[in-house]
Design an enzyme around this catalytic site. Structure first.
Site, PDB file in Angstrom:
ATOM      1  N   GLU A  97      -1.367  -7.680   5.141  1.00 55.93           N
ATOM      2  CA  GLU A  97      -0.083  -8.372   5.300  1.00 55.93           C
ATOM      3  C   GLU A  97       0.941  -7.435   5.953  1.00 55.93           C
ATOM      4  O   GLU A  97       1.212  -6.351   5.430  1.00 55.93           O
ATOM      5  CB  GLU A  97       0.422  -8.807   3.918  1.00 55.93           C
ATOM      6  CG  GLU A  97       1.731  -9.552   3.989  1.00 55.93           C
ATOM      7  CD  GLU A  97       2.218 -10.001   2.623  1.00 55.93           C
ATOM      8  OE1 GLU A  97       1.459  -9.883   1.633  1.00 55.93           O
ATOM      9  OE2 GLU A  97       3.368 -10.439   2.547  1.00 55.93           O
ATOM     10  N   GLN A 141       1.131  12.468   0.242  1.00 57.34           N
ATOM     11  CA  GLN A 141       0.851  11.945   1.587  1.00 57.34           C
ATOM     12  C   GLN A 141       0.294  13.034   2.509  1.00 57.34           C
ATOM     13  O   GLN A 141       0.429  14.223   2.220  1.00 57.34           O
ATOM     14  CB  GLN A 141       2.137  11.356   2.198  1.00 57.34           C
ATOM     15  CG  GLN A 141       2.486  10.005   1.600  1.00 57.34           C
ATOM     16  CD  GLN A 141       3.821   9.453   2.060  1.00 57.34           C
ATOM     17  OE1 GLN A 141       4.435   9.964   2.986  1.00 57.34           O
ATOM     18  NE2 GLN A 141       4.288   8.419   1.382  1.00 57.34           N
ATOM     19  N   PHE A 184       0.867  -1.179   0.000  1.00 56.97           N
ATOM     20  CA  PHE A 184       0.000   0.000   0.000  1.00 56.97           C
ATOM     21  C   PHE A 184       0.905   1.231   0.000  1.00 56.97           C
ATOM     22  O   PHE A 184       1.691   1.430   0.928  1.00 56.97           O
ATOM     23  CB  PHE A 184      -0.873  -0.053   1.252  1.00 56.97           C
ATOM     24  CG  PHE A 184      -2.020   0.921   1.275  1.00 56.97           C
ATOM     25  CD1 PHE A 184      -3.318   0.496   1.036  1.00 56.97           C
ATOM     26  CD2 PHE A 184      -1.806   2.274   1.538  1.00 56.97           C
ATOM     27  CE1 PHE A 184      -4.390   1.384   1.070  1.00 56.97           C
ATOM     28  CE2 PHE A 184      -2.867   3.166   1.570  1.00 56.97           C
ATOM     29  CZ  PHE A 184      -4.159   2.719   1.336  1.00 56.97           C
ATOM     30  N   GLY A 241      -4.553   8.169   1.751  1.00 58.26           N
ATOM     31  CA  GLY A 241      -4.363   6.793   2.221  1.00 58.26           C
ATOM     32  C   GLY A 241      -5.681   6.269   2.794  1.00 58.26           C
ATOM     33  O   GLY A 241      -6.112   5.155   2.477  1.00 58.26           O
TER      34      GLY A 241
END
Ligand code: ACO
Length: 306
Positions: A240, A212, A205, A217
């Site tokens: 993960e 940012q 990701f 996000g």
């Protein structure tokens, strides 16, 4: 010629510059990691005034690589350009900036399946049966190495991988890959229910550094989660090896969703009134892993106390 090693050694993080080129110019930033490319010490030996410029076009991400230096110690030192090219796609244009510009001008963006629209931002899903997606992933994946610690490349020949890309119009803001496992709930349920059940895992990701801290996000995460919540085949959603920042993002978004849905805003007065069956059934109905759901409930009690 001086052979003082210090004079011939540079930090690969410092000399590598990543740029995104758009119609107005370039936005540049530094990698967080270069050890997958240049080794654990993140140092390059044998060059003076070394500069590695890796640029991408903002819509197609066609890469351009230019390596410059004033002196090279000898022909035995590692070839920096070759090292970089090991991690870049064959489409990378090397040195010839004009050719790069001519090439990206001819390329067309394929947007994939629209899964979410948020003002001028949109999230598109691609399967890797799509050639554009395979090539786009080859162009984006070096960012996984350079921004996710212990990140690695995925095998796009496995059709259980997907790619989600967030764009503002055609501009790439970020991306995530996911893997869809078959979920086997034991023989009895499997025999009685022939419907395919899946456990979907967010794997890599990345929001580009120049985008940012703008909540993109969170928007990309919500888009993917809502898409899977609406898919009856998906039974559980997991992530993960999330890092601290991603965990933070995930808890904030999962919490907000469960609070707005009334699960965390209407908890009984004490956590001791909730039994294991309540946790199991609520975690399942919100497609969350049991441990993740339990932590969210604890956060709910803390929040409601304050
Ligand atoms: N109110 C106040 N602050 C908020 C709110 C809110 N509602 N929502 C978010 N924020 C703050 C967060 O606290 C965070 O601040 P922090 O940096 O001080 O912790 C900041 O806003 C960032 O949140 P977003 O804007 O939603 O996230 P962003 O778009 O910056 O993306 C991400 C975060 C994906 C981790 C990005 O920084 C990134 O790509 N980093 C590099 C790669 C990486 O680490 N990826 C995750 C690896 S783990 C994995 O791949 C599974």
């Amino acid at each position: 010629m001086s052979y003082d090693p210090e004079k011939w050694t540079v930090s690969s993080n410092d000399v590598l510059s990543i740029s995104i080129a758009d119609d107005d110019g370039y936005t540049s930033f530094k990698p967080a990691f270069t050890y997958p490319i240049f080794g654990d010490s993140e140092q390059i030996f044998g060059y003076k005034d070394l500069k590695i410029n890796l640029a991408f076009h903002y819509t197609t991400f066609l890469p351009f690589l230019k390596v410059t230096y004033s002196e090279k110690l000898n022909d035995e030192v590692d070839d920096v350009k070759d090292k970089m090219l090991e991690f870049l796609p064959a489409s990378t244009v090397v040195d010839d900036e004009q050719l790069w510009v001519e090439t990206f001008k001819k390329e067309k963006v394929e947007r994939g399946e629209l899964i979410a629209k948020l003002d001028e931002y949109a999230v598109y899903k691609y399967g890797f049966d799509n050639e554009f997606a395979v090539e786009l992933n080859k162009r984006l994946q070096i960012l996984v190495l350079m921004f996710i610690e212990a990140g690695s490349y995925i095998d796009t020949s496995d059709s259980l991988w997907s790619l989600f890309v967030m764009r503002k119009d055609d501009t790439i803001i970020g991306f995530t890959t996911s893997y869809s496992y078959f979920k086997y709930n034991g023989g009895e349920e499997f025999d009685s229910n022939k419907a395919i059940k899946r456990r979907n895992k967010i794997s890599q990701f990345v929001i580009l550094p120049n985008h940012q801290n703008g909540l993109h996000g969170s928007q990309l995460y919500q888009a993917v989660i809502n898409y899977w919540l609406a898919d009856p085949e998906v039974q559980e959603i997991c992530v993960e090896d999330p890092n601290e920042k991603f965990d933070d993002l995930r808890y904030r978004n999962d919490f907000k969703r469960l609070f707005e849905e009334g699960v965390l805003s209407n908890l009984p007065s004490s956590i001791s009134k909730l039994d294991e069956a309540w946790f199991v059934s609520n975690a399942a109905s919100h497609k969350l892993e049991l441990n993740q759901f339990k932590k969210l409930v604890e956060m709910g009690y803390l929040y409601n106390e304050n």
